[in-house]
Design a protein around this motif. Structure first.
Motif, PDB file in Angstrom:
ATOM      1  N   UNK A 259      38.459  36.232 -10.098  1.00  0.00           N
ATOM      2  CA  UNK A 259      37.409  36.847 -10.907  1.00  0.00           C
ATOM      3  C   UNK A 259      36.067  36.476 -10.305  1.00  0.00           C
ATOM      4  N   UNK A 260      35.278  37.473  -9.959  1.00  0.00           N
ATOM      5  CA  UNK A 260      33.955  37.259  -9.365  1.00  0.00           C
ATOM      6  C   UNK A 260      32.902  37.651 -10.391  1.00  0.00           C
ATOM      7  N   UNK A 261      32.003  36.718 -10.708  1.00  0.00           N
ATOM      8  CA  UNK A 261      30.962  36.970 -11.701  1.00  0.00           C
ATOM      9  C   UNK A 261      29.589  36.741 -11.082  1.00  0.00           C
ATOM     10  N   UNK A 262      28.620  37.537 -11.520  1.00  0.00           N
ATOM     11  CA  UNK A 262      27.226  37.369 -11.108  1.00  0.00           C
ATOM     12  C   UNK A 262      26.425  36.902 -12.318  1.00  0.00           C
ATOM     13  N   UNK A 263      25.824  35.733 -12.197  1.00  0.00           N
ATOM     14  CA  UNK A 263      25.018  35.185 -13.283  1.00  0.00           C
ATOM     15  C   UNK A 263      23.652  34.776 -12.758  1.00  0.00           C
ATOM     16  N   UNK A 264      22.709  34.654 -13.689  1.00  0.00           N
ATOM     17  CA  UNK A 264      21.349  34.255 -13.321  1.00  0.00           C
ATOM     18  C   UNK A 264      20.938  33.050 -14.160  1.00  0.00           C
ATOM     19  N   UNK A 265      19.961  32.328 -13.664  1.00  0.00           N
ATOM     20  CA  UNK A 265      19.457  31.168 -14.398  1.00  0.00           C
ATOM     21  C   UNK A 265      18.907  31.627 -15.753  1.00  0.00           C
ATOM     22  N   UNK A 266      19.339  30.987 -16.834  1.00  0.00           N
ATOM     23  CA  UNK A 266      18.864  31.401 -18.167  1.00  0.00           C
ATOM     24  C   UNK A 266      17.337  31.401 -18.256  1.00  0.00           C
ATOM     25  N   UNK A 267      16.798  32.460 -18.849  1.00  0.00           N
ATOM     26  CA  UNK A 267      15.355  32.566 -19.020  1.00  0.00           C
ATOM     27  C   UNK A 267      14.602  33.087 -17.817  1.00  0.00           C
TER      28      UNK A 267
END
Length: 285
Positions: A259-267
């Motif tokens: 499973x490959x997910x793209x996330x960003x730093x919160x805020x």
């Protein structure tokens, strides 16, 4: 048992031996400094043989692709001597033919709970890839972020081929991390090639990407099979602009899928952009 890949095993052992510094092994296990000049990188063959508790001649035959199939006990001793990771130990066991090769039946189907997870991730772009790096399922957010997978020919729904097709038009690495995706792909395809040694598609991908990417070719030659779980990527999106994202890869238990997910730093601005871009729901291949 599977067939032994003598040449691949020999090359793997040699490269791991050359990558191991004398100061990484127990004191006294190598020649004292100054006793004998080192003309080659890493440990000597006789030093690895001593660490593994085997004869020098047998270890030399292993590196020369002339030895018979090593036993699990020999592989375990080599794993300790060469300080191999769990992934590398599994890889060397496959090269030595101690693990049966995978078949198409082993690949199975995409589990329904994995598809459900894609749907529930909502605005988090995510997709599932198999051992060939084919994108086999994705959610709407991933299609909005990366590309409309549904419109691609089936053979192009592949992260390696997409990196060639889209290249710098889609994504780049931050300074100091250039080539990390290519090296990660080399590691994943190395491991897949050992599990499925007769898979023609994997061989074609390797040749295709090696011709395109020097970093991939170098990673392939190094036999690096250690998993990379997180990569930082800079993406240029036509709608929301520049994004700084972490690409995380998780193993789906009991399958060859990741499973490959793209996330960003919160805020962060990138997190806000992902929220605007993503929509609930999912799409299957």
């Amino acid at each position: 048992m599977g067939a032994m890949s003598r040449g691949e095993l020999a090359d793997f052992l040699r490269r791991r031996r050359e990558a191991l510094r004398p100061d990484q092994v127990p004191a006294g296990a190598t020649h004292p400094p100054g006793q004998r000049s080192r003309r080659t990188p890493g440990l000597r063959r006789e030093e690895v043989a001593a660490l593994a508790g085997m004869s020098v001649s047998y270890y030399e035959r292993l590196e020369q692709a002339r030895a018979p199939r090593p036993s699990p006990e020999v592989l375990a001793a080599l794993g300790t001597a060469l300080r191999l990771t769990a992934a590398e130990r599994d890889h060397v066991a496959r090269l030595a033919g101690q693990v049966p090769p995978g078949t198409d039946a082993d690949r199975g189907t995409v589990p329904s709970d994995a598809l459900l997870l894609l749907d529930r991730l909502g605005a988090i772009p995510a997709y599932l890839v198999d051992d060939r790096q084919d994108v086999v399922a994705w959610n709407d957010a991933a299609a909005a972020l990366v590309t409309d997978f549904a419109r691609l020919p089936a053979q192009d729904r592949n992260t390696v081929r997409l990196s060639i097709l889209l290249g710098g038009d889609l994504c780049s690495a931050p300074p100091g991390a250039e080539g990390e995706f290519a090296r990660q792909s080399a590691a994943q395809l190395r491991a897949a090639g050992a599990r499925y040694p007769n898979d023609r598609v994997i061989g074609e991908l390797v040749n295709e990407f090696a011709a395109h990417s020097p970093a991939f070719a170098a990673g392939w030659r190094d036999h690096d099979v250690r998993p990379v779980t997180t990569l930082r990527k800079h993406l240029r999106h036509p709608v929301v602009g520049d994004l700084v994202l972490d690409c995380q890869t998780l193993v789906v238990p009991g399958t060859d899928l990741r499973l490959v997910l793209y996330t960003a730093e919160p805020g962060s601005p990138s997190a806000a952009a992902l929220t605007r871009l993503g929509t609930p729901g999912g799409h299957r291949g």
